[in-house]
Motif scaffolding. Structure first.
Motif, PDB file in Angstrom:
ATOM      1  N   SER A   1      56.996  86.771  42.035  1.00 14.62           N
ATOM      2  CA  SER A   1      56.810  86.466  42.773  1.00 14.62           C
ATOM      3  C   SER A   1      56.969  84.388  42.757  1.00 14.62           C
ATOM      4  O   SER A   1      56.994  84.021  43.807  1.00 14.62           O
ATOM      5  CB  SER A   1      55.063  86.371  43.110  1.00 14.62           C
ATOM      6  OG  SER A   1      54.408  85.871  41.941  1.00 14.62           O
ATOM      7  N   VAL A   2      57.006  83.790  40.923  1.00 19.75           N
ATOM      8  CA  VAL A   2      56.853  82.959  41.385  1.00 19.75           C
ATOM      9  C   VAL A   2      58.587  82.582  41.017  1.00 19.75           C
ATOM     10  O   VAL A   2      59.007  81.078  41.664  1.00 19.75           O
ATOM     11  CB  VAL A   2      56.121  82.254  40.073  1.00 19.75           C
ATOM     12  CG1 VAL A   2      55.976  80.773  39.815  1.00 19.75           C
ATOM     13  CG2 VAL A   2      54.676  82.296  40.255  1.00 19.75           C
ATOM     14  N   GLY A   3      59.014  83.206  40.370  1.00 17.48           N
ATOM     15  CA  GLY A   3      60.373  82.773  39.852  1.00 17.48           C
ATOM     16  C   GLY A   3      60.397  82.337  38.494  1.00 17.48           C
ATOM     17  O   GLY A   3      59.980  81.277  38.398  1.00 17.48           O
ATOM     18  N   VAL A   4      62.139  82.762  37.665  1.00 18.57           N
ATOM     19  CA  VAL A   4      62.049  82.121  36.398  1.00 18.57           C
ATOM     20  C   VAL A   4      63.008  80.507  37.004  1.00 18.57           C
ATOM     21  O   VAL A   4      64.074  80.881  38.275  1.00 18.57           O
ATOM     22  CB  VAL A   4      62.919  82.557  35.735  1.00 18.57           C
ATOM     23  CG1 VAL A   4      63.517  82.161  34.326  1.00 18.57           C
ATOM     24  CG2 VAL A   4      62.400  83.904  35.584  1.00 18.57           C
ATOM     25  N   LYS A   5      62.646  79.753  36.310  1.00 19.59           N
ATOM     26  CA  LYS A   5      63.355  78.418  35.883  1.00 19.59           C
ATOM     27  C   LYS A   5      64.319  78.296  34.972  1.00 19.59           C
ATOM     28  O   LYS A   5      65.396  78.150  35.419  1.00 19.59           O
ATOM     29  CB  LYS A   5      62.281  77.494  35.670  1.00 19.59           C
ATOM     30  CG  LYS A   5      62.483  75.635  35.819  1.00 19.59           C
ATOM     31  CD  LYS A   5      62.105  74.856  36.356  1.00 19.59           C
ATOM     32  CE  LYS A   5      62.364  73.506  35.947  1.00 19.59           C
ATOM     33  NZ  LYS A   5      61.892  72.039  35.652  1.00 19.59           N
ATOM     34  N   ASN A   6      64.120  78.898  33.978  1.00 16.23           N
ATOM     35  CA  ASN A   6      64.843  78.722  32.444  1.00 16.23           C
ATOM     36  C   ASN A   6      63.826  79.300  31.497  1.00 16.23           C
ATOM     37  O   ASN A   6      63.145  79.383  31.982  1.00 16.23           O
ATOM     38  CB  ASN A   6      64.981  77.309  32.325  1.00 16.23           C
ATOM     39  CG  ASN A   6      64.162  76.184  31.836  1.00 16.23           C
ATOM     40  OD1 ASN A   6      63.084  77.098  30.994  1.00 16.23           O
ATOM     41  ND2 ASN A   6      64.590  74.972  32.506  1.00 16.23           N
ATOM     42  N   ILE A   7      65.005  79.902  30.210  1.00 15.34           N
ATOM     43  CA  ILE A   7      64.064  80.158  29.268  1.00 15.34           C
ATOM     44  C   ILE A   7      65.130  79.019  27.836  1.00 15.34           C
ATOM     45  O   ILE A   7      66.030  78.590  28.213  1.00 15.34           O
ATOM     46  CB  ILE A   7      65.108  81.830  28.715  1.00 15.34           C
ATOM     47  CG1 ILE A   7      66.482  81.046  28.621  1.00 15.34           C
ATOM     48  CG2 ILE A   7      64.381  82.600  29.987  1.00 15.34           C
ATOM     49  CD1 ILE A   7      67.237  82.310  29.008  1.00 15.34           C
ATOM     50  N   SER A   8      63.858  79.529  26.966  1.00 11.32           N
ATOM     51  CA  SER A   8      64.148  78.217  25.424  1.00 11.32           C
ATOM     52  C   SER A   8      63.915  79.878  24.484  1.00 11.32           C
ATOM     53  O   SER A   8      63.324  80.515  24.485  1.00 11.32           O
ATOM     54  CB  SER A   8      63.756  77.409  25.974  1.00 11.32           C
ATOM     55  OG  SER A   8      62.296  77.726  25.958  1.00 11.32           O
ATOM     56  N   LEU A   9      64.327  78.838  22.895  1.00 17.35           N
ATOM     57  CA  LEU A   9      63.084  79.402  22.177  1.00 17.35           C
ATOM     58  C   LEU A   9      61.943  78.997  21.561  1.00 17.35           C
ATOM     59  O   LEU A   9      61.786  77.968  21.384  1.00 17.35           O
ATOM     60  CB  LEU A   9      64.537  79.754  21.076  1.00 17.35           C
ATOM     61  CG  LEU A   9      66.099  80.680  21.187  1.00 17.35           C
ATOM     62  CD1 LEU A   9      66.546  80.732  20.046  1.00 17.35           C
ATOM     63  CD2 LEU A   9      65.215  82.524  21.901  1.00 17.35           C
ATOM     64  N   GLN A  10      61.020  80.143  21.135  1.00 10.84           N
ATOM     65  CA  GLN A  10      60.020  79.666  20.488  1.00 10.84           C
ATOM     66  C   GLN A  10      60.846  78.647  19.143  1.00 10.84           C
ATOM     67  O   GLN A  10      59.798  78.075  18.353  1.00 10.84           O
ATOM     68  CB  GLN A  10      58.593  80.791  19.971  1.00 10.84           C
ATOM     69  CG  GLN A  10      57.678  80.145  19.812  1.00 10.84           C
ATOM     70  CD  GLN A  10      56.858  81.114  19.406  1.00 10.84           C
ATOM     71  OE1 GLN A  10      57.047  82.706  19.339  1.00 10.84           O
ATOM     72  NE2 GLN A  10      55.285  80.888  19.332  1.00 10.84           N
ATOM     73  N   ASN A  11      61.817  79.435  18.603  1.00 10.61           N
ATOM     74  CA  ASN A  11      61.156  79.105  17.215  1.00 10.61           C
ATOM     75  C   ASN A  11      63.303  78.832  17.315  1.00 10.61           C
ATOM     76  O   ASN A  11      63.976  79.939  17.257  1.00 10.61           O
ATOM     77  CB  ASN A  11      61.414  80.148  16.020  1.00 10.61           C
ATOM     78  CG  ASN A  11      60.009  80.683  16.635  1.00 10.61           C
ATOM     79  OD1 ASN A  11      59.101  79.858  16.323  1.00 10.61           O
ATOM     80  ND2 ASN A  11      59.381  82.197  15.552  1.00 10.61           N
ATOM     81  N   GLN A  12      63.495  78.019  16.428  1.00  8.47           N
ATOM     82  CA  GLN A  12      65.113  77.547  16.032  1.00  8.47           C
ATOM     83  C   GLN A  12      65.171  78.748  15.142  1.00  8.47           C
ATOM     84  O   GLN A  12      64.662  78.634  14.149  1.00  8.47           O
ATOM     85  CB  GLN A  12      65.435  76.467  15.764  1.00  8.47           C
ATOM     86  CG  GLN A  12      64.763  75.036  17.463  1.00  8.47           C
ATOM     87  CD  GLN A  12      65.968  75.663  18.331  1.00  8.47           C
ATOM     88  OE1 GLN A  12      67.323  76.262  17.498  1.00  8.47           O
ATOM     89  NE2 GLN A  12      66.349  75.700  19.198  1.00  8.47           N
ATOM     90  N   VAL A  13      66.632  78.913  15.537  1.00  9.26           N
ATOM     91  CA  VAL A  13      67.310  80.090  14.667  1.00  9.26           C
ATOM     92  C   VAL A  13      68.896  79.685  14.576  1.00  9.26           C
ATOM     93  O   VAL A  13      69.419  79.129  15.079  1.00  9.26           O
ATOM     94  CB  VAL A  13      66.849  82.172  14.895  1.00  9.26           C
ATOM     95  CG1 VAL A  13      65.854  82.055  15.450  1.00  9.26           C
ATOM     96  CG2 VAL A  13      67.556  81.784  16.423  1.00  9.26           C
ATOM     97  N   ALA A  14      68.727  80.077  13.215  1.00 12.63           N
ATOM     98  CA  ALA A  14      69.976  80.304  12.741  1.00 12.63           C
ATOM     99  C   ALA A  14      70.996  81.279  13.243  1.00 12.63           C
ATOM    100  O   ALA A  14      70.635  82.279  13.213  1.00 12.63           O
ATOM    101  CB  ALA A  14      70.364  79.998  11.399  1.00 12.63           C
TER     102      ALA A  14
END
Length: 251
Positions: free
Chosen positions: A63-76
């Motif tokens: 209903s609201v829609g996705v703006k963007n995504i990211s990671l909670q933890n920086q991983v190698a």
């Protein structure tokens, strides 16, 4: 199966490799990371949801829609993944959920950089259909532009998209589930930084196996034809260089 193998081997990457050996799989499946890659989904209202499962199971996302995504933890990045990208004759991404499958690997800086630095052609296979709350109203080019945002440059050399219009009963059933404008159009509008391969790539099997009277019993199915798609991709893989490096007559 993979979870059990991970406990036995001690890592997800080792579990995937062992699964390939046990199943006698052709080719390799290599994870982009062996770290805890937890996805953060930011909605258009600023709210953040923790975990990829929200993309498929949240009415709020729809209903609201996705703006963007990211990671909670920086991983190698998993070293073998970077190595295979650097060695590749061609890189193919898609089709698949944009925010759940195609973009997450690009959140790992080493993966995005390896793709940017590669001289192999990057081929993007556009989705046939859109997803409510994520890609509403998208055409094939909108997908490509967002992928460029996450890679950090115009890296796609060829966009492969479908020109066949699905049967009316499949469109009707799909729109009942997802809403209007959920077919990802393939139009050569000119001025794009990539070559466009537009052709019939859709499977007609669904229309045959699921006539209109049967669709009320289950989910409609608009899919790529694997043979048609493979032929299109293999023809591109034989190209010896990135499109941007080719002379004008070969672009």
């Amino acid at each position: 199966f993979l979870s059990a193998l991970e406990k036995i081997t001690g890592s997800f990457a080792a579990a995937v490799a062992e699964a390939g050996r046990l199943l006698n799989a052709r080719g390799e499946v290599i994870p982009v990371t062996d770290g805890n890659m937890r996805l953060i989904v930011e909605l258009k209202n600023g709210e953040k949801l923790m975990g990829e499962h929200y993309l498929d199971n949240s009415e709020e996302v729809r209903s609201v829609g996705v703006k963007n995504i990211s990671l909670q933890n920086q991983v190698a990045a998993y070293p073998a993944a970077v190595e295979r990208i650097r060695e590749a004759d061609a890189i193919v991404t898609g089709p698949g959920d944009l925010y759940g499958s195609v973009l997450p690997p690009l959140l790992i800086p080493e993966i995005a950089k390896a793709i940017r630095d590669s001289r192999a052609p990057l081929i993007y296979i556009a989705n046939l259909t859109n997803k409510k709350g994520q890609t509403d109203g998208f055409d094939a080019h909108k997908y490509a532009h967002i992928i460029h945002d996450y890679i950090g440059t115009h890296a796609i050399d060829t966009l492969v998209c479908n020109t066949t219009v699905p049967p009316a009963h499949l469109i009707e059933r799909y729109e009942q589930q997802e809403g209007k404008d959920m077919i990802a159009a393939c139009v050569d509008r000119g001025g794009e930084p990539y070559h466009i391969v537009a052709r019939d790539l859709m499977s007609l099997e669904s229309a045959v196996l699921h006539p209109p009277a049967d669709l009320a019993k289950g989910r409609s199915s608009i899919r790529h034809d694997p043979i048609k798609l493979a032929a299109a991709v293999l023809a591109l893989v034989r190209m010896p260089m990135r499109i941007e490096n080719a002379p004008p007559e070969e672009r």
